[in-house]
Design a protein around this motif. Structure first.
Motif, mmCIF file in Angstrom:
data_model
loop_
_atom_site.group_PDB
_atom_site.id
_atom_site.type_symbol
_atom_site.label_atom_id
_atom_site.label_comp_id
_atom_site.label_asym_id
_atom_site.label_seq_id
_atom_site.Cartn_x
_atom_site.Cartn_y
_atom_site.Cartn_z
ATOM 1 N N UNK A 96 0.859 -1.175 0.000
ATOM 2 C CA UNK A 96 0.000 0.000 0.000
ATOM 3 C C UNK A 96 0.899 1.230 0.000
ATOM 4 N N UNK A 97 0.326 2.375 -0.340
ATOM 5 C CA UNK A 97 1.105 3.602 -0.283
ATOM 6 C C UNK A 97 0.235 4.745 0.222
ATOM 7 N N UNK A 98 0.910 5.709 0.810
ATOM 8 C CA UNK A 98 0.198 6.859 1.349
ATOM 9 C C UNK A 98 1.000 8.116 1.064
ATOM 10 N N UNK A 99 0.382 9.011 0.292
ATOM 11 C CA UNK A 99 0.983 10.298 -0.012
ATOM 12 C C UNK A 99 0.494 11.321 1.013
ATOM 13 N N UNK A 100 1.235 12.408 1.205
ATOM 14 C CA UNK A 100 0.817 13.420 2.183
ATOM 15 C C UNK A 100 -0.593 13.924 1.924
ATOM 16 N N UNK A 101 -1.411 13.921 2.965
ATOM 17 C CA UNK A 101 -2.765 14.423 2.848
ATOM 18 C C UNK A 101 -3.749 13.477 2.193
ATOM 19 N N UNK A 102 -3.305 12.286 1.875
ATOM 20 C CA UNK A 102 -4.180 11.321 1.216
ATOM 21 C C UNK A 102 -4.312 10.049 2.059
ATOM 22 N N UNK A 103 -5.350 9.273 1.759
ATOM 23 C CA UNK A 103 -5.545 8.018 2.455
ATOM 24 C C UNK A 103 -4.594 6.956 1.901
ATOM 25 N N UNK A 104 -4.343 5.957 2.722
ATOM 26 C CA UNK A 104 -3.523 4.841 2.262
ATOM 27 C C UNK A 104 -4.292 4.079 1.179
ATOM 28 N N UNK A 105 -3.604 3.769 0.080
ATOM 29 C CA UNK A 105 -4.270 3.107 -1.037
ATOM 30 C C UNK A 105 -3.559 1.821 -1.428
ATOM 31 N N UNK A 106 -4.354 0.912 -1.970
ATOM 32 C CA UNK A 106 -3.849 -0.369 -2.436
ATOM 33 C C UNK A 106 -2.964 -0.171 -3.659
ATOM 34 N N UNK A 107 -1.847 -0.883 -3.694
ATOM 35 C CA UNK A 107 -0.951 -0.852 -4.848
ATOM 36 C C UNK A 107 -0.921 -2.217 -5.526
ATOM 37 N N UNK A 108 -0.617 -3.248 -4.734
ATOM 38 C CA UNK A 108 -0.502 -4.600 -5.291
ATOM 39 C C UNK A 108 -0.701 -5.620 -4.176
ATOM 40 N N UNK A 109 -1.202 -6.791 -4.544
ATOM 41 C CA UNK A 109 -1.406 -7.861 -3.575
ATOM 42 C C UNK A 109 -0.992 -9.205 -4.156
ATOM 43 N N UNK A 127 9.378 2.411 -14.602
ATOM 44 C CA UNK A 127 8.755 3.589 -15.228
ATOM 45 C C UNK A 127 8.080 4.473 -14.187
ATOM 46 N N UNK A 128 8.804 4.791 -13.154
ATOM 47 C CA UNK A 128 8.230 5.553 -12.042
ATOM 48 C C UNK A 128 7.837 6.957 -12.471
ATOM 49 N N UNK A 129 6.763 7.446 -11.869
ATOM 50 C CA UNK A 129 6.224 8.760 -12.159
ATOM 51 C C UNK A 129 6.183 9.587 -10.869
ATOM 52 N N UNK A 130 6.149 10.895 -10.984
ATOM 53 C CA UNK A 130 6.052 11.736 -9.775
ATOM 54 C C UNK A 130 4.846 11.374 -8.907
ATOM 55 N N UNK A 131 3.762 10.966 -9.526
ATOM 56 C CA UNK A 131 2.558 10.604 -8.752
ATOM 57 C C UNK A 131 2.716 9.302 -7.977
ATOM 58 N N UNK A 132 3.822 8.600 -8.175
ATOM 59 C CA UNK A 132 4.099 7.408 -7.370
ATOM 60 C C UNK A 132 4.763 7.763 -6.038
ATOM 61 N N UNK A 133 5.083 9.031 -5.867
ATOM 62 C CA UNK A 133 5.717 9.472 -4.629
ATOM 63 C C UNK A 133 4.801 9.235 -3.440
ATOM 64 N N UNK A 134 5.317 8.529 -2.437
ATOM 65 C CA UNK A 134 4.524 8.180 -1.255
ATOM 66 C C UNK A 134 5.390 7.362 -0.306
ATOM 67 N N UNK A 135 4.860 7.126 0.874
ATOM 68 C CA UNK A 135 5.435 6.121 1.769
ATOM 69 C C UNK A 135 4.777 4.795 1.418
ATOM 70 N N UNK A 136 5.581 3.793 1.176
ATOM 71 C CA UNK A 136 5.084 2.484 0.791
ATOM 72 C C UNK A 136 5.137 1.532 1.990
ATOM 73 N N UNK A 137 4.000 0.857 2.226
ATOM 74 C CA UNK A 137 3.875 -0.052 3.346
ATOM 75 C C UNK A 137 3.626 -1.472 2.863
ATOM 76 N N UNK A 171 6.882 -0.326 8.974
ATOM 77 C CA UNK A 171 7.019 1.102 9.285
ATOM 78 C C UNK A 171 7.001 1.968 8.034
ATOM 79 N N UNK A 172 7.110 1.345 6.887
ATOM 80 C CA UNK A 172 7.051 2.085 5.629
ATOM 81 C C UNK A 172 8.414 2.496 5.119
ATOM 82 N N UNK A 173 8.499 2.708 3.818
ATOM 83 C CA UNK A 173 9.723 3.202 3.191
ATOM 84 C C UNK A 173 9.333 4.280 2.190
ATOM 85 N N UNK A 174 10.086 5.386 2.208
ATOM 86 C CA UNK A 174 9.747 6.548 1.389
ATOM 87 C C UNK A 174 10.241 6.358 -0.043
ATOM 88 N N UNK A 175 9.358 6.613 -0.983
ATOM 89 C CA UNK A 175 9.711 6.643 -2.398
ATOM 90 C C UNK A 175 9.392 8.033 -2.921
#
Length: 124
Positions: A37-50, A85-95, A116-120
């Motif tokens: 999952x990932x969470x960008x500042x001011x946004x809810x945590x969202x699903x990325x892959x499972x 192929x990372x994009x600026x919109x992929x910026x977030x803390x990844x959990x 604890x998450x890792x920053x991308x």
């Protein structure tokens, strides 16, 4: 009890790649489904892959489909997220998150364990 530790985040440029790792403790992890999952500042945590318990089935958010790949090595109790192929919109803390089920879920609330998450950060 399962403990998860993410690593591999960093600062990259648009179009670059990163590989995140999630190291798990606990003998039962190989029977758990896992998700990123990932969470960008001011946004809810969202699903990325499972990924299901044995790696045979994977799921992706539409925003990352074709660019990200989730995989796992149960012999090493590790889950990976290859991000291309990372994009600026992929910026977030990844959990990394895990739950005692054979299949992953779309909501972070369905998971019992997370790291604890890792920053991308992707610069344009």
């Amino acid at each position: 009890q399962v403990q998860l530790v993410e690593s591999g985040g960093g600062l990259v440029q648009t179009g670059d790649s990163l590989r995140l790792s999630c190291a798990a403790s606990g003998r039962t992890f190989s029977t758990y489904a896992a998700g990123w999952f990932r969470q960008a500042p001011g946004k809810e945590r969202e699903f990325v892959a499972g990924i299901n318990w044995n790696g045979g089935t994977t799921y992706y958010a539409d925003s990352v489909k074709g660019r990200f790949t989730i995989s796992r090595d149960n012999a090493k109790n590790t889950v990976f997220l290859q991000m291309n192929s990372l994009k600026p919109e992929d910026t977030a803390v990844y959990y990394c998150q895990a739950r005692p089920s054979s299949t992953p879920g779309w909501s972070p609330r369905l998971y019992d364990y997370w790291g604890q998450g890792t920053q991308v950060t992707v610069s344009s």
